[in-house]
Motif scaffolding. Structure first.
Motif, PDB file in Angstrom:
ATOM      1  N   UNK A   1       0.676  -1.156   0.315  1.00 51.55           N
ATOM      2  CA  UNK A   1       0.173  -0.303  -0.055  1.00 51.55           C
ATOM      3  C   UNK A   1       0.706   1.353  -0.144  1.00 51.55           C
ATOM      4  N   UNK A   2       1.984   1.121   0.371  1.00 50.48           N
ATOM      5  CA  UNK A   2       2.844   2.318   0.759  1.00 50.48           C
ATOM      6  C   UNK A   2       4.069   2.397  -0.014  1.00 50.48           C
ATOM      7  N   UNK A   3       4.667   1.539  -0.302  1.00 48.79           N
ATOM      8  CA  UNK A   3       6.082   1.029  -1.487  1.00 48.79           C
ATOM      9  C   UNK A   3       5.778   1.241  -3.305  1.00 48.79           C
ATOM     10  N   UNK A   4       4.903   0.151  -2.658  1.00 49.22           N
ATOM     11  CA  UNK A   4       5.193  -1.037  -4.545  1.00 49.22           C
ATOM     12  C   UNK A   4       4.652   0.675  -4.903  1.00 49.22           C
ATOM     13  N   UNK A   5       3.553   0.848  -4.552  1.00 52.09           N
ATOM     14  CA  UNK A   5       2.897   2.007  -5.967  1.00 52.09           C
ATOM     15  C   UNK A   5       3.742   3.061  -6.171  1.00 52.09           C
TER      16      UNK A   5
END
Length: 592
Positions: free
Chosen positions: A564-568
């Protein structure tokens, strides 16, 4: 002084839940039963926490000293290296016929993960020795193997690699060190090398330098470079160190970090050398060592990120500062611990998700290396070749970033040397530079590795991740939370590859201008794939009541954070990768 605890549980989870080593068809993996690997990793963890870590700060603050041509390492380093040697850790994956234990490379990576986190300056002496031994094993004559390998594998002797010269680093075609043939079949090596890690020290009885040099009849450029074995002490007919060779240390480099490792200027004045491999084929032989060093450098980013994270986490759990905005969590005390604050948690989760995701990627690469070597698997070898620049560039970049974020958790104490946080950052910084600066690896990725063999390895990576997505996308527990974000990120990676293919050689500057961002995009997809695999394994373990539920629940929460926080970040990295050459190349040199 920070305390380090080896993440044995995480390593075991990767070996047995993710990669299911005993079910693998790779020779030697069937012997990696859980009882055995746990015993090995626990002992490596003790070496890391009880021997290596306590002398890490002395290595940084006292460092190495050069006196009368001899380098003396920091207090405790000789005893630490003796413990490494005496414990048999130096030959884990090397052939039994030369004194090794013939374990898979995967086990060496797991052990070195712990040792790099606890004292990277010290383990580098052995990492370089291992790489030099591998080069001799791959390219040496049987006599050379018998002469050097047993004592290098036992670490009675250590090794180095000598590439860089004052006037050339990445562009080795400019190399000037000379090798003059002698009547007895040896060569006289003359020249100067710089930035030579472990070039001189007091940890072993002999140092076996692998030196790139040019023969008198050599063609220009990298095609005219040969590789030579140049021992500190010439080995006599009985296989023992004899007379001192014509190699000496000119000085120790004054560095930002890694003070416990002697980085030397090395002078070769007619030193006796022995050709390793074929004449004018030195780069091929040296790449055996360099590729291993690049995987080790990627691991250093992960390991130092882990060490810094542990120190920051412990501080956040202990340090009282402010109150939770939703209500006091430590009402009997003057303040709540730092861990209650959302931004502190965000910071720590970025570190934790990187360290555990990066460790999984390093272990996966080790399984591919084992498959390539033990199964003679050309596809695995090509996939490792593709992933190596991604791992080296991305993991060392983000590993350094995580040490900075860990330092931030400690506030002012993070800026004070006695707390040890700045050492993690200073030690990690070099990983972005040595073994090929990361910008070079980004260029190598997009200009050489991705198009190689018509893009076959890239298609193989897409196929592996795509097959995993297809298998799990409809699973109710993981499909939406973990598989859908990975599918979206993979699409970004494929879109970037399609853009580069469209640009082709006719618009090469557009490809190269986006290469660094694409390397990071690729790295995030790799970690996304690793986290999706961990999420699936943790979900399955919880469903059958296997192991420690708290461990698996924490895995799922960390995986969710990464998704949710890094892969985007792949979205913005794709835009940057495909922005073309004009924003980068439009300015004239005079306008800078």
């Amino acid at each position: 002084m920070p305390h380090f605890t080896a993440p044995v549980d995480d390593a075991e989870f990767l070996l047995h839940d993710i990669f299911r080593v005993t079910e693998s068809d790779i020779p030697g993996y069937e012997d990696l039963e859980s009882d055995f690997t746990t015993a090995v990793l626990n002992e490596a963890g003790k070496l890391a926490s009880d021997v290596f870590a306590p002398i890490n700060q002395d290595g940084d603050q006292i460092g190495c000293k050069l006196e009368n041509g001899q380098v003396f390492t920091a207090p405790g380093f000789r005893e630490g290296f003796d413990a490494l040697r005496d414990g048999g850790w130096t030959g884990l994956d090397m052939p039994e016929e030369y004194g090794g234990q013939n374990l898979p490379f995967l086990m060496l990576i797991a052990v070195n993960d712990f040792l790099s986190a606890s004292n990277v300056s010290l383990i580098i002496y052995q990492v370089l020795t291992h790489g030099a031994a591998q080069a001799i094993l791959a390219h040496g004559t049987e006599q050379q193997k018998q002469t050097y390998l047993p004592k290098m594998i036992s670490a009675e002797w250590t090794g180095t690699m000598n590439l860089t010269e004052p006037h050339c680093g990445t562009d080795l075609g400019l190399l000037r060190t000379r090798a003059e043939p002698q009547a007895d079949g040896t060569y006289k090596i003359s020249g100067q090398k710089i930035f030579i890690s472990a070039g001189e020290h007091d940890l072993s009885d002999n140092i076996i330098h692998l030196v790139l040099a040019r023969l008198p009849d050599a063609p220009t450029g990298v095609k005219g470079i040969s590789l030579f074995i140049v021992p500190k002490y010439v080995v006599d007919e009985n296989g023992n160190p004899g007379e001192r060779n014509g190699v000496s240390v000119g000085s120790i480099e004054e560095k930002m970090g890694l003070h416990g490792n002697a980085t030397c200027v090395m002078n070769y004045d007619g030193a006796t050398g022995y050709l390793l491999g074929d004449a004018h084929k030195g780069m091929r032989a040296m790449f055996t060592m360099m590729n291993e060093a690049r995987v080790s450098t990627a691991l250093q980013g992960v390991s130092l990120g882990e060490a810094a994270y542990q120190a920051a986490r412990d501080y956040a759990l202990d340090r009282l500062q402010g109150r939770d905005v939703t209500g006091a969590k430590n009402p009997e005390g003057p303040a709540d611990p730092l861990i209650v604050h959302p931004d502190v948690r965000r910071n720590l989760l970025e570190q934790k998700s990187f360290a555990e995701g990066g460790r999984a990627l390093a272990y996966w690469a080790a399984t591919l290396i084992d498959r390539a070597h033990r199964n003679n698997d050309a596809e695995a070898d090509a996939l490792v070749s593709l992933l190596t620049p991604v791992m080296k560039g991305f993991l060392s970049d983000v590993g350094f970033d995580m040490t900075i974020q860990a330092q931030q958790i400690l506030g002012g104490h993070g800026y004070i040397e006695e707390w040890g946080m700045s050492q993690f950052a200073r030690d990690a910084r070099i990983a972005q530079i040595y073994e090929g600066a990361n910008g070079i690896h980004a260029l190598d990725l997009v200009a050489r590795k991705m198009p190689a063999n018509g893009g076959q390895a890239m298609r193989e990576f897409f196929s592996i991740v795509g097959a995993f997505i297809a298998e799990h996308k409809n699973a109710p527990e993981v499909g939406e939370a973990f598989i859908a974000p990975l599918a979206d990120a993979l699409n970004d990676l494929q879109s970037g590859a399609a853009y580069f293919a469209k640009c082709g050689m006719g618009d090469i500057n557009s490809v190269l201008s986006g290469s660094y961002d694409y390397m990071h995009l690729f790295g995030h997809v790799c970690l996304g794939y690793m986290w999706a695999r961990q999420a699936v394994a943790a979900t399955q373990a919880l469903a059958v009541g296997q192991g420690n539920p708290a461990f698996y629940k924490a895995k799922l929460k960390t995986a969710r954070f990464y998704m949710m926080r890094q892969l985007p970040k792949t979205k913005s990295l794709l835009i940057r990768s495909c922005a073309g050459a004009e924003p980068v190349m439009d300015m004239t040199a005079e306008e800078f």
